[in-house]
Write a protein that holds these residues in place. Structure first.
Motif, PDB file in Angstrom:
ATOM      1  N   GLY A   1      42.179  50.173  40.880  1.00  0.00           N
ATOM      2  CA  GLY A   1      42.355  50.043  39.440  1.00  0.00           C
ATOM      3  C   GLY A   1      43.798  49.939  38.982  1.00  0.00           C
ATOM      4  N   ILE A   2      44.129  50.695  37.945  1.00  0.00           N
ATOM      5  CA  ILE A   2      45.459  50.652  37.351  1.00  0.00           C
ATOM      6  C   ILE A   2      46.522  51.101  38.346  1.00  0.00           C
ATOM      7  CG2 ILE A   2      46.919  51.679  35.558  1.00  0.00           C
ATOM      8  CD1 ILE A   2      44.338  51.821  33.812  1.00  0.00           C
TER       9      ILE A   2
ATOM     10  N   ALA B   1      51.158  49.818  41.743  1.00  0.00           N
ATOM     11  CA  ALA B   1      51.830  49.852  43.041  1.00  0.00           C
ATOM     12  C   ALA B   1      52.268  48.457  43.466  1.00  0.00           C
ATOM     13  CB  ALA B   1      50.911  50.472  44.087  1.00  0.00           C
ATOM     14  N   LYS B   2      51.403  47.482  43.284  1.00  0.00           N
ATOM     15  CA  LYS B   2      51.728  46.105  43.670  1.00  0.00           C
ATOM     16  C   LYS B   2      52.884  45.551  42.841  1.00  0.00           C
ATOM     17  CE  LYS B   2      48.059  43.441  44.223  1.00  0.00           C
ATOM     18  NZ  LYS B   2      46.697  42.883  43.953  1.00  0.00           N
TER      19      LYS B   2
ATOM     20  N   ASP C   1      36.883  49.746  38.360  1.00  0.00           N
ATOM     21  CA  ASP C   1      35.608  50.096  38.994  1.00  0.00           C
ATOM     22  C   ASP C   1      34.966  51.301  38.317  1.00  0.00           C
ATOM     23  OD1 ASP C   1      35.955  48.025  40.751  1.00  0.00           O
ATOM     24  OD2 ASP C   1      36.742  49.268  42.375  1.00  0.00           O
ATOM     25  N   MET C   2      35.805  52.213  37.797  1.00  0.00           N
ATOM     26  CA  MET C   2      35.292  53.416  37.165  1.00  0.00           C
ATOM     27  C   MET C   2      34.572  53.109  35.856  1.00  0.00           C
ATOM     28  SD  MET C   2      37.405  56.932  36.331  1.00  0.00           S
ATOM     29  CE  MET C   2      38.368  56.301  34.958  1.00  0.00           C
TER      30      MET C   2
ATOM     31  N   ALA D   1      40.981  44.789  28.406  1.00  0.00           N
ATOM     32  CA  ALA D   1      42.101  44.872  29.340  1.00  0.00           C
ATOM     33  C   ALA D   1      41.642  44.847  30.795  1.00  0.00           C
ATOM     34  CB  ALA D   1      42.896  46.151  29.084  1.00  0.00           C
ATOM     35  N   GLU D   2      42.452  44.218  31.614  1.00  0.00           N
ATOM     36  CA  GLU D   2      42.327  44.289  33.057  1.00  0.00           C
ATOM     37  C   GLU D   2      43.384  45.269  33.577  1.00  0.00           C
ATOM     38  OE1 GLU D   2      40.080  42.910  34.961  1.00  0.00           O
ATOM     39  OE2 GLU D   2      39.118  41.667  33.420  1.00  0.00           O
ATOM     40  N   PRO D   3      43.218  45.807  34.785  1.00  0.00           N
ATOM     41  CA  PRO D   3      44.209  46.751  35.317  1.00  0.00           C
ATOM     42  C   PRO D   3      45.642  46.229  35.256  1.00  0.00           C
ATOM     43  CG  PRO D   3      42.267  46.763  36.703  1.00  0.00           C
ATOM     44  CD  PRO D   3      42.055  45.667  35.697  1.00  0.00           C
TER      45      PRO D   3
END
Length: 258
Positions: free
Chosen positions: A12-13, A18-19, A183-184, A208-210
């Protein structure tokens, strides 16, 4: 090499953050409970040259020490902390038992509080902390219960820290996502009522998307955000700030809630 600790980094977020920060050249300390998700994070980032994964329950008594010690031993410094780990699907106050209350408070207030406490003493000027709160920390919402209480407490903690540690050049801010397609949350759209309550009241053509939330978190960890301190940045397409109703909602036939 600047280093960022991110809790809930396996999906998720947290994963998206991290990326993004890794792409900016930062070393990442990715914290999570699920070893399989952390292994996937290592693959996503192309190995472990600038990545340390720590599998730990952030509510454990020894979690802050393990996270801080791991970061310092591997990278020698801590520049950014993103408290992102959390749980969802809250219930109204009258349906919330003590075990559920304790669980929400533990993971979304006590754990960030303790990790902030152990991290901030190792931070130098130019460092930053981002606490991921929620729109439910900004306005009242149905079924908030213990979730609202925990996220509201975290918002207030950030504001205290902005005042206390800002003079040392350490900034603290909140990022408050609205409903985000993680996913949550995704499975909750099987509930037509939940779907309508969010889609039909958001004055933007999508939720919103992550990556939408992660981009704001990443910005708050980068030099261009240096004068932002003690703020809550809401990422919800305008949901909390408007009384929007979609044309579908405005023209629907209203029925009794009974």
């Amino acid at each position: 090499m600047k280093t960022a600790i991110i809790t809930g980094a396996g999906s998720g977020i947290g994963l998206a953050t991290a990326k993004m920060l890794h792409a900016e050249g930062l070393a990442i300390v990715g914290v999570g409970r699920d070893t399989a998700k952390l292994a996937a994070l290592e693959q996503e980032l192309g190995g472990t040259e600038r990545l340390l994964t720590i599998s730990v329950d952030v509510t454990a008594d020894d979690a802050p020490q393990a996270i801080v010690q791991g970061a310092l031993e591997r990278f020698g410094r801590i520049d950014h902390l993103v408290n992102n780990a959390g749980v969802g699907s809250p219930k109204p106050l009258h349906e919330t038992d003590d075990a559920t209350l304790d669980g929400f408070i533990d993971i979304m207030l006590r754990a960030p509080f303790r990790l902030c406490r152990d991290v901030v003493v190792h931070m130098a000027p130019g460092s930053s902390i981002v606490n991921v709160t929620s729109t439910f920390a900004m306005i009242g919402g149905r079924r908030g219960g213990a979730y609202s209480a925990a996220k509201g407490g975290l918002k207030s903690l950030s504001e205290h820290m902005a005042c206390e540690y800002g003079p040392q050049g350490i900034r603290t801010n909140n990022v408050a996502p609205g409903v985000t397609m993680t996913d949550m949350v995704r499975h909750r759209f099987e509930d037509e009522g939940f779907k309508r309550a969010n889609v039909e009241t958001t004055p933007y053509p999508r939720l919103a998307e992550p990556e939408d939330v992660a981009s704001v978190i990443a910005f708050l960890c980068l030099p261009g955000s240096e004068m932002i301190n003690g703020q809550s940045i809401v990422v919800d397409g305008g949901w909390t700030k408007t009384k929007y109703l979609s044309p579908r909602a405005m023209t629907s036939v209203w029925t009794s809630a009974e």
